[in-house]
Design a protein around this motif. Structure first.
Motif, PDB file in Angstrom:
ATOM      1  N   ASP A   3      60.542  39.789  42.098  1.00 46.04           N
ATOM      2  CA  ASP A   3      59.658  40.620  42.911  1.00 46.04           C
ATOM      3  C   ASP A   3      60.218  42.033  43.052  1.00 46.04           C
ATOM      4  O   ASP A   3      61.429  42.235  43.170  1.00 46.04           O
ATOM      5  N   SER A  22      54.914  40.173  44.961  1.00 42.14           N
ATOM      6  CA  SER A  22      55.645  39.482  46.033  1.00 42.14           C
ATOM      7  C   SER A  22      55.564  37.963  45.927  1.00 42.14           C
ATOM      8  O   SER A  22      55.749  37.256  46.911  1.00 42.14           O
ATOM      9  N   THR A  48      53.561  40.705  52.611  1.00 43.68           N
ATOM     10  CA  THR A  48      53.421  41.634  51.484  1.00 43.68           C
ATOM     11  C   THR A  48      53.195  43.058  51.970  1.00 43.68           C
ATOM     12  O   THR A  48      53.850  44.006  51.508  1.00 43.68           O
TER      13      THR A  48
END
Length: 290
Positions: A3, A22, A48
């Motif tokens: 991520d 994410s 997020t």
């Protein structure tokens, strides 16, 4: 792919942009809190967006987001900092519904449509900055869009999405925040609005393998995007056994004696990461001595 998020500008610096993948971060939150599909989507969207908001800060600055609606999941809380670290929890993780009339997870039903979204920023000053707005839809992204426009007076477009596998693990998660700066033309704003309306959902783009850079290219066009920074992101909690010890020690000898005599030890669970810490009788006696 690990991520990460990117910070960028477009249209000669008149638009500021953040985009994030994410998936692993949201999956870690799901694993720790054992969230069901709709709760995962609500928590995942909040985490997020909070991560991108944390990336707007500098140095040791950090923020806390609380989304508190009247839906069955209860309050959702997330902490994020400028380093790409985020943690969060949802009060009632075992919430799931049938898909809504658009064929998507019914996040608005889970979160609720009445309540408040608050953001507290710790910028290292004596007073913390606090902004609060009412929830406008419970879909999370729209609520943050309203927050930016009304609490921070920055016209913004916020998008976040989470796709969940049949076994409740996270298939894809990601998001974007686009903010219009002074000097942006009406033509630029109109173009962005049309692009946002025409592209697939952000979680679909992530599932198909699009990177945060590619998502911004879809929104702005190749020639308009200038990437300034790439930042790894992860679910990270600052809790530790030492912090738990300090908290217990602050309760005083009388409370510690009760833990020793009645409970034969002590146990504490971190709300944010669900990590459990146990102290035996000997450890509690050492705290008294200290």
């Amino acid at each position: 792919m690990k991520d990460y998020l990117i910070k960028a500008t477009a249209f000669q610096g008149t638009v500021r942009a953040y985009a994030i993948q994410s998936t692993e971060t949201v999956e870690e939150a799901r694993r720790r809190h054992d969230t069901w599909a709709t709760a995962s989507a609500a928590l995942g969207r909040t985490i997020t967006i909070s991560t991108m908001m944390g990336a707007m800060l500098k140095g040791q600055d950090k923020l806390t987001v609380k989304l508190e609606g009247d839906g069955p999941v209860g309050p959702i809380v997330a902490d994020a900092n400028a380093k790409g670290e985020v943690r969060g929890y949802i009060t009632n993780p075992h919430v799931d519904f049938d898909l809504n009339n658009k064929g998507k997870l019914d996040v608005a039903r889970a979160v609720g449509t009445t309540g408040n979204l608050s953001v507290v920023k710790d910028l290292g000053l004596k007073e913390h900055f606090t902004g609060q707005v009412p929830i406008v839809s419970g879909e999370v992204s729209e609520d943050f869009t309203y927050y930016f426009a009304n609490s921070e007076q920055v016209p913004s477009a916020v998008g976040a999405g989470v796709l969940v596998n049949p076994d409740h693990t996270i298939l894809a998660a990601g998001g974007f925040i686009l903010q219009v700066m002074p000097g942006a033309t009406d033509e630029t704003i109109e173009l962005i609005e049309k692009k946002i309306a025409s592209i697939p959902p952000i979680s679909t783009l992530i599932r198909e393998g699009n990177t945060p850079q590619q998502i911004l290219m879809l929104l702005f066009g190749d020639e308009n995007v200038k990437i300034h920074e790439s930042l790894p992101v992860q679910f990270h909690c600052s809790c530790s056994k030492d912090r738990i010890k300090n908290a217990i020690q602050s309760l005083g000898d009388e409370e510690i004696d009760l833990m020793i005599e009645e409970d034969q030890g002590a146990e504490a669970t971190c709300h944010f990461c669900n990590e459990q810490y146990r102290l035996n009788i000997d450890e509690l006696r050492e705290l008294k001595k200290a």
